[in-house]
Scaffold this motif. Structure first.
Motif, PDB file in Angstrom:
ATOM      1  N   ARG A  29       4.040  53.784  -2.399  1.00  0.00           N
ATOM      2  CA  ARG A  29       5.196  53.870  -3.217  1.00  0.00           C
ATOM      3  C   ARG A  29       5.060  55.082  -4.255  1.00  0.00           C
ATOM      4  O   ARG A  29       4.866  54.709  -5.537  1.00  0.00           O
ATOM      5  N   TYR A  44       6.250  58.470  -5.863  1.00  0.00           N
ATOM      6  CA  TYR A  44       7.451  59.292  -5.963  1.00  0.00           C
ATOM      7  C   TYR A  44       7.369  60.616  -6.710  1.00  0.00           C
ATOM      8  O   TYR A  44       6.499  60.866  -7.501  1.00  0.00           O
ATOM      9  N   ILE A  48      10.001  60.046  -1.825  1.00  0.00           N
ATOM     10  CA  ILE A  48       8.790  59.624  -1.610  1.00  0.00           C
ATOM     11  C   ILE A  48       8.081  60.659  -1.042  1.00  0.00           C
ATOM     12  O   ILE A  48       8.036  61.476  -0.327  1.00  0.00           O
ATOM     13  N   SER A 108      10.849  51.883   5.319  1.00  0.00           N
ATOM     14  CA  SER A 108      10.237  51.473   3.889  1.00  0.00           C
ATOM     15  C   SER A 108      10.568  52.973   3.183  1.00  0.00           C
ATOM     16  O   SER A 108      10.831  52.691   1.929  1.00  0.00           O
ATOM     17  N   LEU A 146      12.746  52.599  -0.356  1.00  0.00           N
ATOM     18  CA  LEU A 146      12.365  53.125  -1.664  1.00  0.00           C
ATOM     19  C   LEU A 146      12.918  53.954  -2.025  1.00  0.00           C
ATOM     20  O   LEU A 146      13.189  54.161  -3.413  1.00  0.00           O
ATOM     21  N   GLU A 188      12.185  54.330  -8.423  1.00  0.00           N
ATOM     22  CA  GLU A 188      10.961  54.038  -8.629  1.00  0.00           C
ATOM     23  C   GLU A 188      10.802  52.913  -9.571  1.00  0.00           C
ATOM     24  O   GLU A 188       9.965  52.173  -9.478  1.00  0.00           O
ATOM     25  N   ALA A 203      10.874  49.821  -7.363  1.00  0.00           N
ATOM     26  CA  ALA A 203       9.961  49.781  -6.645  1.00  0.00           C
ATOM     27  C   ALA A 203       8.416  49.460  -7.542  1.00  0.00           C
ATOM     28  O   ALA A 203       7.785  48.693  -7.036  1.00  0.00           O
ATOM     29  N   SER A 257       0.016  51.197  -6.016  1.00  0.00           N
ATOM     30  CA  SER A 257       1.183  51.468  -5.689  1.00  0.00           C
ATOM     31  C   SER A 257       1.259  51.599  -4.051  1.00  0.00           C
ATOM     32  O   SER A 257       2.296  52.461  -3.264  1.00  0.00           O
TER      33      SER A 257
END
Length: 254
Positions: A148, A150, A156, A185, A189, A194, A197, A207
């Motif tokens: 995760r 960003y 992502i 995923s 996401l 974010e 997430a 993350s």
């Protein structure tokens, strides 16, 4: 599902555990989850989708066992003895049950110090798929769960994309079923953003691994993807239509 309903599931997941294999006689389906820490049980240094899948998507006649191992690669999972345990359960249950073995690696393989780590990864997946088929089980190659991380524009930034491609390539080459958890995923996401997430992170500095909420969300995602690829799995797992609709619509309710 209302937010309060989901939160109650999250709290229950802290104490609900699937009964050991020996306590459930003649299951219709057995799911054996092989993978690294992004499959494994929630812990201070890891945690993945496996327990959310095991505890919240099994039908009454099905069981799942989470063999996810922190730090595992396709090589160490086999050399360290975890894979032998998985295969022993395939042998035990294949005569009477449909046995599905999910195989999800990549996070640690990509950081391996082996000289030819890409080919080692591919060879490991090939061998694992062949082993399961040889014992009477049904392997399912699963691409890695996305990190995760960003970018400033909300997309992502994850370096696992090529590894998802390697896994899919091996699955096609060996005529093995696969699900693309990485792509799904990433899409999810990016849809939730974010801020939402971050509420799935194992801790404020992690993350990569997921907390209990994240395990339930991504465990449901894996279940839905499996049902899409293998229709009969829908008969041995249970639905959560509300949560599935939220996931595939990119809605965060936690």
């Amino acid at each position: 599902m209302r937010v309060s309903g989901i939160l109650s599931l999250f709290s229950l997941s802290l104490i609900v555990q699937a009964a050991p294999l020996e306590e459930r006689a003649n299951p219709v389906a057995v799911f054996l989850l092989a993978g690294d820490s992004t499959t494994a049980t929630q812990a201070p240094n890891g945690g993945g989708w496996g327990d959310g899948f095991k505890n919240f998507t099994m039908g009454p006649s099905s069981i799942a066992v989470n063999y996810g191992h922190n730090g595992a690669t396709t090589s160490s999972f086999r050399s360290g003895g975890d894979w032998a345990k998985v295969l022993a359960d395939v042998v035990k249950y294949a005569p009477t049950s449909a046995v599905y073995v999910t195989i999800q690696f990549g996070h640690n393989d990509m950081n391996s110090k082996l000289a030819d780590y890409v080919e080692t990864y591919k060879a490991g997946l090939r061998q694992m798929a062949a082993d399961v088929k040889g014992k009477g089980g049904k392997p399912v190659i699963v691409t890695p769960l996305s990190r995760r991380s960003y970018t400033k524009n909300g997309t992502i930034a994850d370096t696992l994309g090529p590894w998802a491609g390697y896994a899919i390539g091996v699955a096609r080459e060996t005529n093995t079923t696969y699900i693309d958890l990485w792509q799904s995923s990433v899409h999810y996401l990016e849809q939730i953003g974010e801020v939402a997430a971050r509420r799935l992170d194992s801790n404020v500095k992690d993350s990569t691994h997921v907390n209990v909420k994240g395990s339930i969300v991504f465990g449901r995602m894996v279940s839905d993807l499996l049902v899409r690829k293998i229709c009969k799995i829908g008969k041995v797992t249970k639905l959560d239509t509300a949560l599935s609709n939220q996931i595939w619509s990119g809605i965060a309710t936690y």
